[in-house]
Design an enzyme around this catalytic site. Sequence first.
Site, PDB file in Angstrom:
ATOM      1  N   HIS A   1      -3.639   4.345   4.668  1.00 14.72           N
ATOM      2  CA  HIS A   1      -4.742   3.385   4.782  1.00 14.72           C
ATOM      3  C   HIS A   1      -6.038   4.024   4.288  1.00 14.72           C
ATOM      4  O   HIS A   1      -6.769   3.439   3.493  1.00 14.72           O
ATOM      5  CB  HIS A   1      -4.897   2.928   6.230  1.00 14.72           C
ATOM      6  CG  HIS A   1      -6.062   2.019   6.452  1.00 14.72           C
ATOM      7  ND1 HIS A   1      -6.097   0.725   5.996  1.00 14.72           N
ATOM      8  CD2 HIS A   1      -7.240   2.222   7.082  1.00 14.72           C
ATOM      9  CE1 HIS A   1      -7.242   0.170   6.330  1.00 14.72           C
ATOM     10  NE2 HIS A   1      -7.952   1.060   6.987  1.00 14.72           N
TER      11      HIS A   1
ATOM     12  N   ARG B   1       0.860  -1.183   0.000  1.00 12.90           N
ATOM     13  CA  ARG B   1       0.000   0.000   0.000  1.00 12.90           C
ATOM     14  C   ARG B   1       0.895   1.231   0.000  1.00 12.90           C
ATOM     15  O   ARG B   1       1.428   1.627   1.038  1.00 12.90           O
ATOM     16  CB  ARG B   1      -0.892  -0.031   1.243  1.00 12.90           C
ATOM     17  CG  ARG B   1      -2.047   0.950   1.217  1.00 12.90           C
ATOM     18  CD  ARG B   1      -2.674   1.068   2.589  1.00 12.90           C
ATOM     19  NE  ARG B   1      -1.848   1.859   3.487  1.00 12.90           N
ATOM     20  CZ  ARG B   1      -1.632   1.594   4.767  1.00 12.90           C
ATOM     21  NH1 ARG B   1      -2.153   0.524   5.327  1.00 12.90           N
ATOM     22  NH2 ARG B   1      -0.872   2.386   5.503  1.00 12.90           N
TER      23      ARG B   1
ATOM     24  N   TYR C   1       4.214   5.207  11.235  1.00 14.35           N
ATOM     25  CA  TYR C   1       4.508   3.811  11.524  1.00 14.35           C
ATOM     26  C   TYR C   1       5.363   3.114  10.464  1.00 14.35           C
ATOM     27  O   TYR C   1       5.627   1.916  10.578  1.00 14.35           O
ATOM     28  CB  TYR C   1       3.210   3.025  11.728  1.00 14.35           C
ATOM     29  CG  TYR C   1       2.203   3.138  10.600  1.00 14.35           C
ATOM     30  CD1 TYR C   1       2.297   2.358   9.456  1.00 14.35           C
ATOM     31  CD2 TYR C   1       1.137   4.040  10.690  1.00 14.35           C
ATOM     32  CE1 TYR C   1       1.380   2.466   8.432  1.00 14.35           C
ATOM     33  CE2 TYR C   1       0.211   4.153   9.668  1.00 14.35           C
ATOM     34  CZ  TYR C   1       0.327   3.360   8.548  1.00 14.35           C
ATOM     35  OH  TYR C   1      -0.597   3.466   7.529  1.00 14.35           O
TER      36      TYR C   1
END
Length: 374
Positions: free
Chosen positions: A268, A264, A277
């Site tokens: 998100h 990805r 993160y």
Amino acid sequence: MSGMSGGDPRLVQLLTPEGERVEHPDYHLQLTDQDYRDLYRDMELIRRVDFEATALQRQGELGIWASLLGQEAAQIGSGRALRPQDMAFPTYREHGVAWCRGVDPVRILGTFRGNDQGGWDPADHNFQLYTIVIGAQTLHATGYAMGIAKDGRVGGDDPAKDEAAIVYFGDGATSQGDVNEAFIWSSVFTAPVVFFCQNNQYAISEPLERQTRVPLYQRASGFGFPGVRVDGNDVLATYAVTQDALNKARGGEGPSLIEAYTYRMGAHTTNDDPTKYRIASEVESWKLKDPIARMKSFLIRQQVADNDYFDSVKADADALAAKLRADCLSMPEPAPDSIFDHVYPHGSPELDAQRATFTRYLDSFADAPAGGHR
């Protein structure tokens, strides 16, 4: 998180990251030059849809958007492997599969804009509405597939008429009970369903190692059906692997699990900040495996597309983006009481009472002074 190399025997790959065609002993794919060009065009157009939707959200025109950036090959490859009679069950990110099933992208934007709760009829496209509840759609697909088998539309005299279901979910969903229950039921009842896991390395902010200690495709063996890991940034390999799994499902061989190993590239959703993160070098390493750049290199290597073709695709993408924006901004605002319209096919006394109460509430603002809330 490091990416898989083309030499990994567990990873089915037909195109290297540099766009070089390679063979695989178990998966053979023969497409026409036009087929190759069409796959590239699909990926380019749906990426442009994704960019435009992200921009619309940033400008306050959508409530939220779930980007597919980096996952175009996994979705277009698997989506184009479907037959018209197959049924697909998406999450909330399968814009590429929706494109393959003929869903107008503006209908998807209507859901994220809050104008509807699903802007297309699943029966018209054999593409179910988006599912927000993580993993729930795997049970829906399993039940549907069991129905296909009960209706005798599997392993028939005419294989062209047989059907299968495919269901999409992410790596994080594999930790959900619904997914594991779907694995059990589909296995025991030999349901004609393909479980398509887009392993994009992160379940929101949780990395893959928080979900599993073994490669995800290996989980299938514990439930009694085959699993395979495919390079999810390789549109040709994804097409070939999905086609094979669907053929087996339609032929009565039961379920299978495809782990499309991808990444990805974006957030998100537009509410997420991935810099919290994951590190920039990881993202940059995966950009070198970009699925669209890979397919473009292949087309150039094979001399089946030239600059005029790529310019025409860009022009088509520009036109699509402009139309998408115009259609989104011109969507009519739904009436507040329309939320009651499609709860039950024939209504109910309780629903009628709730609608009446809500209507009186709305009417109470009719005589409100200027500046009052509505």
